[in-house]
Design a protein around this motif. Structure first.
Motif, PDB file in Angstrom:
ATOM      1  N   TRP B 100       0.834  -1.209   0.000  1.00 18.24           N
ATOM      2  CA  TRP B 100       0.000   0.000   0.000  1.00 18.24           C
ATOM      3  C   TRP B 100       0.861   1.247   0.000  1.00 18.24           C
ATOM      4  O   TRP B 100       0.586   2.224  -0.702  1.00 18.24           O
ATOM      5  CB  TRP B 100      -0.905   0.024   1.252  1.00 18.24           C
ATOM      6  N   ARG B 101       1.939   1.239   0.815  1.00 19.61           N
ATOM      7  CA  ARG B 101       2.765   2.446   0.930  1.00 19.61           C
ATOM      8  C   ARG B 101       3.526   2.714  -0.371  1.00 19.61           C
ATOM      9  O   ARG B 101       3.664   3.856  -0.776  1.00 19.61           O
ATOM     10  CB  ARG B 101       3.698   2.318   2.138  1.00 19.61           C
ATOM     11  N   TRP B 102       4.011   1.637  -1.037  1.00 23.29           N
ATOM     12  CA  TRP B 102       4.640   1.801  -2.355  1.00 23.29           C
ATOM     13  C   TRP B 102       3.637   2.391  -3.348  1.00 23.29           C
ATOM     14  O   TRP B 102       3.931   3.323  -4.095  1.00 23.29           O
ATOM     15  CB  TRP B 102       5.111   0.446  -2.903  1.00 23.29           C
ATOM     16  N   THR B 103       2.426   1.814  -3.365  1.00 24.10           N
ATOM     17  CA  THR B 103       1.414   2.223  -4.336  1.00 24.10           C
ATOM     18  C   THR B 103       1.028   3.684  -4.140  1.00 24.10           C
ATOM     19  O   THR B 103       1.059   4.486  -5.089  1.00 24.10           O
ATOM     20  CB  THR B 103       0.155   1.335  -4.187  1.00 24.10           C
ATOM     21  N   LEU B 104       0.668   4.057  -2.901  1.00 24.15           N
ATOM     22  CA  LEU B 104       0.215   5.421  -2.657  1.00 24.15           C
ATOM     23  C   LEU B 104       1.354   6.420  -2.905  1.00 24.15           C
ATOM     24  O   LEU B 104       1.125   7.531  -3.375  1.00 24.15           O
ATOM     25  CB  LEU B 104      -0.337   5.557  -1.234  1.00 24.15           C
ATOM     26  N   GLY B 105       2.599   6.005  -2.610  1.00 21.03           N
ATOM     27  CA  GLY B 105       3.752   6.866  -2.867  1.00 21.03           C
ATOM     28  C   GLY B 105       3.928   7.109  -4.357  1.00 21.03           C
ATOM     29  O   GLY B 105       4.090   8.240  -4.803  1.00 21.03           O
ATOM     30  N   PHE B 106       3.878   6.043  -5.139  1.00 20.31           N
ATOM     31  CA  PHE B 106       4.058   6.172  -6.589  1.00 20.31           C
ATOM     32  C   PHE B 106       3.043   7.142  -7.191  1.00 20.31           C
ATOM     33  O   PHE B 106       3.361   7.939  -8.071  1.00 20.31           O
ATOM     34  CB  PHE B 106       3.925   4.805  -7.269  1.00 20.31           C
ATOM     35  N   PHE B 107       1.800   7.071  -6.711  1.00 18.63           N
ATOM     36  CA  PHE B 107       0.707   7.846  -7.313  1.00 18.63           C
ATOM     37  C   PHE B 107       0.548   9.257  -6.726  1.00 18.63           C
ATOM     38  O   PHE B 107      -0.373   9.972  -7.096  1.00 18.63           O
ATOM     39  CB  PHE B 107      -0.624   7.106  -7.148  1.00 18.63           C
ATOM     40  N   LEU B 108       1.415   9.641  -5.787  1.00 18.60           N
ATOM     41  CA  LEU B 108       1.256  10.940  -5.122  1.00 18.60           C
ATOM     42  C   LEU B 108       1.443  12.102  -6.114  1.00 18.60           C
ATOM     43  O   LEU B 108       2.380  12.109  -6.903  1.00 18.60           O
ATOM     44  CB  LEU B 108       2.309  11.037  -4.004  1.00 18.60           C
ATOM     45  N   THR B 109       0.524  13.063  -6.091  1.00 17.54           N
ATOM     46  CA  THR B 109       0.631  14.264  -6.925  1.00 17.54           C
ATOM     47  C   THR B 109       0.216  15.484  -6.095  1.00 17.54           C
ATOM     48  O   THR B 109      -0.320  15.327  -4.988  1.00 17.54           O
ATOM     49  CB  THR B 109      -0.321  14.203  -8.139  1.00 17.54           C
ATOM     50  N   ASP B 110       0.436  16.677  -6.636  1.00 19.02           N
ATOM     51  CA  ASP B 110      -0.025  17.903  -5.966  1.00 19.02           C
ATOM     52  C   ASP B 110      -1.515  17.802  -5.645  1.00 19.02           C
ATOM     53  O   ASP B 110      -1.963  18.136  -4.553  1.00 19.02           O
ATOM     54  CB  ASP B 110       0.163  19.133  -6.875  1.00 19.02           C
ATOM     55  N   GLU B 111      -2.276  17.359  -6.639  1.00 18.75           N
ATOM     56  CA  GLU B 111      -3.731  17.353  -6.513  1.00 18.75           C
ATOM     57  C   GLU B 111      -4.189  16.369  -5.434  1.00 18.75           C
ATOM     58  O   GLU B 111      -5.040  16.703  -4.600  1.00 18.75           O
ATOM     59  CB  GLU B 111      -4.374  16.985  -7.854  1.00 18.75           C
ATOM     60  N   THR B 112      -3.639  15.154  -5.467  1.00 21.95           N
ATOM     61  CA  THR B 112      -4.040  14.168  -4.466  1.00 21.95           C
ATOM     62  C   THR B 112      -3.586  14.603  -3.071  1.00 21.95           C
ATOM     63  O   THR B 112      -4.305  14.406  -2.085  1.00 21.95           O
ATOM     64  CB  THR B 112      -3.489  12.779  -4.836  1.00 21.95           C
ATOM     65  N   PHE B 113      -2.402  15.242  -3.000  1.00 19.35           N
ATOM     66  CA  PHE B 113      -1.977  15.763  -1.691  1.00 19.35           C
ATOM     67  C   PHE B 113      -2.992  16.774  -1.167  1.00 19.35           C
ATOM     68  O   PHE B 113      -3.383  16.737   0.006  1.00 19.35           O
ATOM     69  CB  PHE B 113      -0.596  16.406  -1.772  1.00 19.35           C
ATOM     70  N   ALA B 114      -3.443  17.662  -2.040  1.00 17.66           N
ATOM     71  CA  ALA B 114      -4.426  18.672  -1.616  1.00 17.66           C
ATOM     72  C   ALA B 114      -5.692  18.001  -1.100  1.00 17.66           C
ATOM     73  O   ALA B 114      -6.209  18.335  -0.025  1.00 17.66           O
ATOM     74  CB  ALA B 114      -4.756  19.595  -2.787  1.00 17.66           C
ATOM     75  N   VAL B 115      -6.192  17.021  -1.860  1.00 18.41           N
ATOM     76  CA  VAL B 115      -7.418  16.333  -1.467  1.00 18.41           C
ATOM     77  C   VAL B 115      -7.214  15.600  -0.133  1.00 18.41           C
ATOM     78  O   VAL B 115      -8.069  15.654   0.758  1.00 18.41           O
ATOM     79  CB  VAL B 115      -7.853  15.336  -2.568  1.00 18.41           C
ATOM     80  N   MET B 116      -6.069  14.943   0.027  1.00 14.04           N
ATOM     81  CA  MET B 116      -5.833  14.174   1.252  1.00 14.04           C
ATOM     82  C   MET B 116      -5.610  15.081   2.450  1.00 14.04           C
ATOM     83  O   MET B 116      -6.002  14.746   3.568  1.00 14.04           O
ATOM     84  CB  MET B 116      -4.639  13.222   1.066  1.00 14.04           C
ATOM     85  N   ALA B 117      -4.958  16.243   2.241  1.00  7.40           N
ATOM     86  CA  ALA B 117      -4.766  17.180   3.355  1.00  7.40           C
ATOM     87  C   ALA B 117      -6.132  17.636   3.871  1.00  7.40           C
ATOM     88  O   ALA B 117      -6.360  17.705   5.076  1.00  7.40           O
ATOM     89  CB  ALA B 117      -3.920  18.366   2.905  1.00  7.40           C
ATOM     90  N   GLY B 118      -7.060  17.912   2.940  1.00  6.84           N
ATOM     91  CA  GLY B 118      -8.410  18.303   3.340  1.00  6.84           C
ATOM     92  C   GLY B 118      -9.137  17.158   4.027  1.00  6.84           C
ATOM     93  O   GLY B 118      -9.793  17.344   5.054  1.00  6.84           O
ATOM     94  N   TYR B 119      -8.988  15.959   3.478  1.00  7.45           N
ATOM     95  CA  TYR B 119      -9.693  14.789   4.020  1.00  7.45           C
ATOM     96  C   TYR B 119      -9.236  14.469   5.447  1.00  7.45           C
ATOM     97  O   TYR B 119     -10.055  14.288   6.351  1.00  7.45           O
ATOM     98  CB  TYR B 119      -9.458  13.584   3.103  1.00  7.45           C
ATOM     99  N   TYR B 120      -7.907  14.409   5.646  1.00  8.12           N
ATOM    100  CA  TYR B 120      -7.405  14.045   6.978  1.00  8.12           C
ATOM    101  C   TYR B 120      -7.658  15.152   7.994  1.00  8.12           C
ATOM    102  O   TYR B 120      -7.724  14.896   9.197  1.00  8.12           O
ATOM    103  CB  TYR B 120      -5.921  13.690   6.918  1.00  8.12           C
ATOM    104  N   ALA B 121      -7.804  16.421   7.514  1.00  8.76           N
ATOM    105  CA  ALA B 121      -8.164  17.498   8.448  1.00  8.76           C
ATOM    106  C   ALA B 121      -9.584  17.278   8.968  1.00  8.76           C
ATOM    107  O   ALA B 121      -9.887  17.565  10.121  1.00  8.76           O
ATOM    108  CB  ALA B 121      -8.044  18.852   7.758  1.00  8.76           C
ATOM    109  N   ARG B 122     -10.458  16.721   8.106  1.00 11.61           N
ATOM    110  CA  ARG B 122     -11.850  16.477   8.517  1.00 11.61           C
ATOM    111  C   ARG B 122     -12.012  15.122   9.212  1.00 11.61           C
ATOM    112  O   ARG B 122     -12.846  14.970  10.099  1.00 11.61           O
ATOM    113  CB  ARG B 122     -12.777  16.539   7.293  1.00 11.61           C
ATOM    114  N   HIS B 123     -11.225  14.118   8.777  1.00  8.73           N
ATOM    115  CA  HIS B 123     -11.339  12.750   9.334  1.00  8.73           C
ATOM    116  C   HIS B 123      -9.960  12.259   9.750  1.00  8.73           C
ATOM    117  O   HIS B 123      -9.350  11.463   9.041  1.00  8.73           O
ATOM    118  CB  HIS B 123     -11.898  11.773   8.293  1.00  8.73           C
ATOM    119  N   PRO B 124      -9.436  12.723  10.893  1.00  9.84           N
ATOM    120  CA  PRO B 124      -8.055  12.380  11.236  1.00  9.84           C
ATOM    121  C   PRO B 124      -7.844  10.876  11.450  1.00  9.84           C
ATOM    122  O   PRO B 124      -6.747  10.380  11.257  1.00  9.84           O
ATOM    123  CB  PRO B 124      -7.784  13.167  12.520  1.00  9.84           C
ATOM    124  N   ARG B 125      -8.840  10.145  11.850  1.00  7.48           N
ATOM    125  CA  ARG B 125      -8.611   8.724  12.129  1.00  7.48           C
ATOM    126  C   ARG B 125      -9.534   7.810  11.324  1.00  7.48           C
ATOM    127  O   ARG B 125     -10.034   6.817  11.840  1.00  7.48           O
ATOM    128  CB  ARG B 125      -8.787   8.446  13.626  1.00  7.48           C
TER     129      ARG B 125
END
Lengths: 112, 237
Positions: B100-125
């Protein structure tokens, strides 16, 4: 393969290797990476800083030719609408919808 | 929340970014078709590198007959910001299996980082957050491949793509993600500092202006937080 095609293929695969390393190394190390508390605190500022840094030039000089602080800049008008809606309602989808609507209305309607 | 619904939610929340990235995929494909690389090599680059800015810069360097070392070093510098994204998101993925960590790392982009930063701010766990993450990644990836191919095949037919301003969809989404996180003074000041430095440094090559903006923003944010924490301690004493 001719020499140039081979070299360019090696170039592309090398770029891929470098990029995967930069993107995935920390994820792959996982629990083995332990950040000191001050670095964790610093990383907490990364989302707001990097996302702001990416969009500010796109808003203020959308054509890459200096500051366009004018009502004739649809990126600026759309971005202001987004900030207002987001502060007033806190609703993400509504913010995006109003911003896009304003932007395209400005570009296709007001300025056309 | 099932795995599938989490995955679809991630893909759905990335949709504005997908629209914003589409014209750049077409432009990239068009530039490849007009340049020294073979068409399949353009697609190979989108498939294996999957980092838009560095792909565009590499095309320029190839056209200018740059050596391999220069191209690889430039790729490293231009993509360095992803290491920062990985460091920021690490606490949310460190527990996952290695694949999972290899996969998510390979696919990381500016856009997905933005979406995930927003997501984890709303759903930290969120226990299924990695499925949401994957949904965002794969929608960006499929989109980039498709529009690269369209550009390679039909690029010459869309001469005016950039003037449509579809990349404003990305601006709108980033604003919707950032504004709710500006509630504290240190975060607000950090964003202002980063924006000012990013504006002033936008012509610095290799995205180094962006890196300078992040350093400036984080420094201002940390300084303000320390100053406030110091003030509180003095009041308590």
């Amino acid at each position: 393969m001719t020499g140039t095609v081979l070299i360019n293929t090696v170039m592309i695969l090398g770029m891929a290797a470098v990029t995967v390393f930069v993107k995935a190394a920390l994820f792959v190390l996982g629990d083995r990476v332990v950040f000191p508390p001050s670095l964790k605190q610093a990383l907490g500022f990364v989302p707001v800083t990097v996302l702001t840094a990416i969009i500010v030039p796109m808003i203020l000089s959308p054509n890459g030719q200096g500051l366009e602080l004018t009502w004739r800049n649809p990126q600026l008008v759309g971005a202001l609408a987004a900030v207002l809606v987001c502060v007033a309602t806190g609703k993400q989808l509504l913010t995006i919808a109003v911003a896009l609507g304003t932007f395209f209305a400005w570009q296709l309607g007001v300025l056309a | 929340m099932t795995r599938l619904s989490s995955f679809t939610a991630g893909a759905r929340d990335t949709l504005p970014m997908v629209i914003g990235a589409a014209p750049f995929g077409v432009i990239f494909g068009t530039l490849v078709a007009a340049g020294p690389l073979a068409a399949w090599q353009g697609q190979l680059m989108s498939l294996s590198v999957f980092a838009g800015s560095s792909q565009f810069i590499a095309l320029g360097l190839v056209a200018g007959h740059a050596g391999l070392a220069v191209i690889w070093l430039t790729t490293l510098i231009v993509n360095l910001r992803h290491a920062l994204y990985a460091a920021t998101l690490l606490p949310h993925v460190a527990h996952l299996p290695a694949r999972w960590r290899w996969t998510l790392g390979f696919f990381l982009t500016d856009e997905t980082f933005a979406v995930m930063a927003g997501y984890y701010a709303r759903h930290p766990r969120a226990p299924l957050g990695h499925w949401y993450f994957l949904g965002s990644c794969l929608s960006m990836y499929a989109n980039w491949q498709l529009w690269t191919l369209v550009g390679l095949l039909f690029g010459a037919a869309f001469p005016q793509l950039q003037s449509l301003g579809l990349d404003f969809a990305m601006v709108a989404t980033f604003i919707a993600i950032v504004v709710p996180q500006l509630a504290s003074l240190p975060h607000f000041a950090a964003a202002v500092a980063a924006g000012v430095v990013a504006y002033l440094g936008q012509d610095i090559p290799y995205k180094l202006g962006l890196m300078a903006a992040v350093v400036a923003g984080v420094t201002v944010g940390m300084a303000l937080r320390r100053w406030r924490a110091g003030g509180l301690k003095e009041e308590a004493a």
